[in-house]
Motif scaffolding. Structure first.
Motif, PDB file in Angstrom:
ATOM      1  N   PRO A   8       0.693  -1.166  -0.127  1.00  0.00           N
ATOM      2  CA  PRO A   8      -0.276  -0.002  -0.087  1.00  0.00           C
ATOM      3  C   PRO A   8       0.856   1.091   0.048  1.00  0.00           C
ATOM      4  CG  PRO A   8      -0.539  -1.573   1.959  1.00  0.00           C
ATOM      5  CD  PRO A   8       0.612  -1.994   1.254  1.00  0.00           C
ATOM      6  N   ASP A   9       0.476   2.345  -0.631  1.00  0.00           N
ATOM      7  CA  ASP A   9       0.856   3.691  -0.699  1.00  0.00           C
ATOM      8  C   ASP A   9       0.556   4.393   0.580  1.00  0.00           C
ATOM      9  OD1 ASP A   9       2.273   3.537  -3.190  1.00  0.00           O
ATOM     10  OD2 ASP A   9       0.217   3.446  -3.924  1.00  0.00           O
ATOM     11  N   TRP A  10      -0.603   4.029   1.051  1.00  0.00           N
ATOM     12  CA  TRP A  10      -1.127   4.745   2.392  1.00  0.00           C
ATOM     13  C   TRP A  10      -1.600   3.854   3.280  1.00  0.00           C
ATOM     14  CZ3 TRP A  10      -2.651   6.970  -2.216  1.00  0.00           C
ATOM     15  CH2 TRP A  10      -1.662   8.273  -2.606  1.00  0.00           C
ATOM     16  N   VAL A  11      -1.602   4.179   4.466  1.00  0.00           N
ATOM     17  CA  VAL A  11      -2.324   3.335   5.480  1.00  0.00           C
ATOM     18  C   VAL A  11      -3.090   4.258   6.346  1.00  0.00           C
ATOM     19  CG1 VAL A  11      -2.053   1.847   7.754  1.00  0.00           C
ATOM     20  CG2 VAL A  11      -0.665   1.374   5.908  1.00  0.00           C
ATOM     21  N   ASN A  12      -4.192   4.365   6.590  1.00  0.00           N
ATOM     22  CA  ASN A  12      -5.224   5.224   7.228  1.00  0.00           C
ATOM     23  C   ASN A  12      -5.640   4.587   8.571  1.00  0.00           C
ATOM     24  OD1 ASN A  12      -4.775   7.425   5.614  1.00  0.00           O
ATOM     25  ND2 ASN A  12      -5.907   6.123   4.139  1.00  0.00           N
ATOM     26  N   ILE A  13      -5.655   5.115   9.545  1.00  0.00           N
ATOM     27  CA  ILE A  13      -5.821   4.371  10.883  1.00  0.00           C
ATOM     28  C   ILE A  13      -7.016   5.589  11.446  1.00  0.00           C
ATOM     29  CG2 ILE A  13      -5.638   3.345  13.266  1.00  0.00           C
ATOM     30  CD1 ILE A  13      -2.912   2.930  12.090  1.00  0.00           C
ATOM     31  N   ILE A  14      -8.205   4.964  12.126  1.00  0.00           N
ATOM     32  CA  ILE A  14      -9.201   6.030  12.825  1.00  0.00           C
ATOM     33  C   ILE A  14      -9.590   5.057  14.145  1.00  0.00           C
ATOM     34  CG2 ILE A  14     -11.187   5.315  11.767  1.00  0.00           C
ATOM     35  CD1 ILE A  14     -12.131   8.329  12.365  1.00  0.00           C
ATOM     36  N   GLY A  15      -9.428   5.687  15.161  1.00  0.00           N
ATOM     37  CA  GLY A  15      -9.893   5.260  16.666  1.00  0.00           C
ATOM     38  C   GLY A  15     -11.524   5.243  16.763  1.00  0.00           C
ATOM     39  N   LEU A  16     -11.890   4.090  16.975  1.00  0.00           N
ATOM     40  CA  LEU A  16     -13.464   3.827  17.267  1.00  0.00           C
ATOM     41  C   LEU A  16     -13.791   3.850  18.385  1.00  0.00           C
ATOM     42  CD1 LEU A  16     -14.391   1.923  14.110  1.00  0.00           C
ATOM     43  CD2 LEU A  16     -14.483   4.564  14.146  1.00  0.00           C
ATOM     44  N   ARG A  17     -12.893   2.915  19.426  1.00  0.00           N
ATOM     45  CA  ARG A  17     -13.449   2.653  20.685  1.00  0.00           C
ATOM     46  C   ARG A  17     -11.907   2.399  21.438  1.00  0.00           C
ATOM     47  NH1 ARG A  17     -18.008  -1.157  19.432  1.00  0.00           N
ATOM     48  NH2 ARG A  17     -16.542  -2.931  19.444  1.00  0.00           N
ATOM     49  N   GLY A  18     -11.970   2.926  22.634  1.00  0.00           N
ATOM     50  CA  GLY A  18     -10.651   2.793  23.396  1.00  0.00           C
ATOM     51  C   GLY A  18     -10.713   3.931  24.445  1.00  0.00           C
ATOM     52  N   ILE A  19      -9.966   3.512  25.621  1.00  0.00           N
ATOM     53  CA  ILE A  19      -9.988   4.385  26.750  1.00  0.00           C
ATOM     54  C   ILE A  19      -8.685   4.869  27.175  1.00  0.00           C
ATOM     55  CG2 ILE A  19     -12.018   3.152  27.708  1.00  0.00           C
ATOM     56  CD1 ILE A  19     -10.426   1.516  29.730  1.00  0.00           C
ATOM     57  N   THR A  20      -8.470   5.992  27.789  1.00  0.00           N
ATOM     58  CA  THR A  20      -7.172   6.375  28.202  1.00  0.00           C
ATOM     59  C   THR A  20      -6.316   5.568  29.048  1.00  0.00           C
ATOM     60  OG1 THR A  20      -8.017   7.766  29.879  1.00  0.00           O
ATOM     61  CG2 THR A  20      -7.887   8.829  27.550  1.00  0.00           C
ATOM     62  N   GLU A  21      -7.080   4.631  29.892  1.00  0.00           N
ATOM     63  CA  GLU A  21      -6.181   4.130  31.093  1.00  0.00           C
ATOM     64  C   GLU A  21      -5.728   3.064  30.274  1.00  0.00           C
ATOM     65  OE1 GLU A  21      -9.577   6.062  32.706  1.00  0.00           O
ATOM     66  OE2 GLU A  21      -9.666   4.707  31.000  1.00  0.00           O
ATOM     67  N   ASN A  22      -6.054   2.546  29.342  1.00  0.00           N
ATOM     68  CA  ASN A  22      -5.206   1.490  28.341  1.00  0.00           C
ATOM     69  C   ASN A  22      -4.269   2.130  27.320  1.00  0.00           C
ATOM     70  OD1 ASN A  22      -6.364  -0.714  29.851  1.00  0.00           O
ATOM     71  ND2 ASN A  22      -7.989  -0.814  28.423  1.00  0.00           N
ATOM     72  N   GLU A  23      -3.025   2.037  27.662  1.00  0.00           N
ATOM     73  CA  GLU A  23      -1.998   2.961  26.669  1.00  0.00           C
ATOM     74  C   GLU A  23      -1.779   2.030  25.595  1.00  0.00           C
ATOM     75  OE1 GLU A  23       0.826   5.198  28.900  1.00  0.00           O
ATOM     76  OE2 GLU A  23      -0.330   5.400  30.533  1.00  0.00           O
ATOM     77  N   VAL A  24      -2.231   1.919  24.449  1.00  0.00           N
ATOM     78  CA  VAL A  24      -1.753   1.094  23.402  1.00  0.00           C
ATOM     79  C   VAL A  24      -1.720   2.225  22.376  1.00  0.00           C
ATOM     80  CG1 VAL A  24      -2.579  -0.650  21.868  1.00  0.00           C
ATOM     81  CG2 VAL A  24      -3.473  -0.841  24.123  1.00  0.00           C
ATOM     82  N   TYR A  25      -0.437   2.232  21.826  1.00  0.00           N
ATOM     83  CA  TYR A  25       0.381   3.196  20.738  1.00  0.00           C
ATOM     84  C   TYR A  25       0.190   2.695  19.468  1.00  0.00           C
ATOM     85  CZ  TYR A  25       0.711   6.335  24.977  1.00  0.00           C
ATOM     86  OH  TYR A  25       0.718   6.729  26.122  1.00  0.00           O
ATOM     87  N   THR A  26      -0.079   3.583  18.440  1.00  0.00           N
ATOM     88  CA  THR A  26       0.695   3.180  17.193  1.00  0.00           C
ATOM     89  C   THR A  26       1.591   4.188  17.131  1.00  0.00           C
ATOM     90  OG1 THR A  26      -1.555   2.971  16.413  1.00  0.00           O
ATOM     91  CG2 THR A  26      -0.066   3.504  14.762  1.00  0.00           C
ATOM     92  N   CYS A  27       2.811   3.511  16.803  1.00  0.00           N
ATOM     93  CA  CYS A  27       4.092   4.322  16.644  1.00  0.00           C
ATOM     94  C   CYS A  27       4.680   4.467  15.176  1.00  0.00           C
ATOM     95  CB  CYS A  27       5.260   3.693  17.348  1.00  0.00           C
ATOM     96  SG  CYS A  27       4.796   3.691  19.107  1.00  0.00           S
ATOM     97  N   PHE A  28       5.279   5.476  14.865  1.00  0.00           N
ATOM     98  CA  PHE A  28       5.768   5.761  13.612  1.00  0.00           C
ATOM     99  C   PHE A  28       7.229   6.098  13.395  1.00  0.00           C
ATOM    100  CE2 PHE A  28       1.427   6.513  13.186  1.00  0.00           C
ATOM    101  CZ  PHE A  28       0.987   5.696  11.939  1.00  0.00           C
ATOM    102  N   ALA A  29       7.990   5.638  12.515  1.00  0.00           N
ATOM    103  CA  ALA A  29       9.531   6.038  12.284  1.00  0.00           C
ATOM    104  C   ALA A  29       9.577   6.353  10.915  1.00  0.00           C
ATOM    105  CB  ALA A  29      10.583   4.828  12.703  1.00  0.00           C
TER     106      ALA A  29
END
Length: 177
Positions: A8-29
């Motif tokens: 793919p040329d692009w990857v697009n992500i949108i958060g639909l459900r989640g809570i701040t107490e659970n720290e799950v990150y998407t990281c980029f380099a």
């Protein structure tokens, strides 16, 4: 999709459900920054065809194609001078020097990555072939809510016609495998 025939040329992500107490990150380099940080001898090693990335589960179990074994490939090189074909914990070195280069690559990636806490309403659009991205779990305070975390992810190409031979017959935009 380090070894897939349609990257793919692009990857697009949108958060639909989640809570701040659970720290799950998407990281980029950034690929360009990563390459600027790697020693020349490591980049030379990463350009050798001494790496293998097994086909992903979705590709192999789809039943659309008989894939066989994934071919060996270089990590660096391809469409651009900063093209990187790498999937952490899946791409392996087939020589001792290749494994050492992956170790340095991983350390550098983790040092320069930029984390984003994807919560509801957060949208990320990334140029897939210009960065490496991953998921990082830092803290789970509410395990039952983690099961309800939901991201929508799309992968897109600039020119669908260049991938026409991989489209499932009768489907306009679905790639076989």
């Amino acid at each position: 999709m380090a070894n897939h025939y349609v990257r793919p040329d692009w990857v697009n992500i949108i958060g639909l459900r989640g809570i701040t107490e659970n720290e799950v990150y998407t990281c980029f380099a950034s690929n360009k920054r990563l390459l600027a940080e790697l020693p020349e001898e490591v980049k030379t090693q990463l350009r050798k065809t001494e790496y293998n990335t097994p086909f992903d589960d979705l590709t192999t179990i789809s039943g659309n194609l008989e894939m066989g074994d994934a071919p060996n490939h270089p990590i660096l090189g391809g469409a651009t001078e900063y093209d990187i074909r790498y999937f952490e914990r899946r791409t392996v070195g087939i020589s001792e020097q290749a494994r050492k280069a992956i170790n340095i690559l991983n350390k550098t990636l983790h040092r320069i990555k930029f984390p984003i806490h994807v919560l509801p309403g957060v949208f990320i659009g990334s140029a897939n072939n210009e960065c490496i991205h991953n998921k990082e779990i830092r803290l789970i305070s509410n395990p039952s809510e983690l099961k309800h975390r939901w991201l929508m992810k799309t992968v897109n190409v600039k020119n669908l016609e260049q991938h026409a031979k991989h489209i499932i017959p009768g489907r306009k935009r679905i790639i076989a495998g």
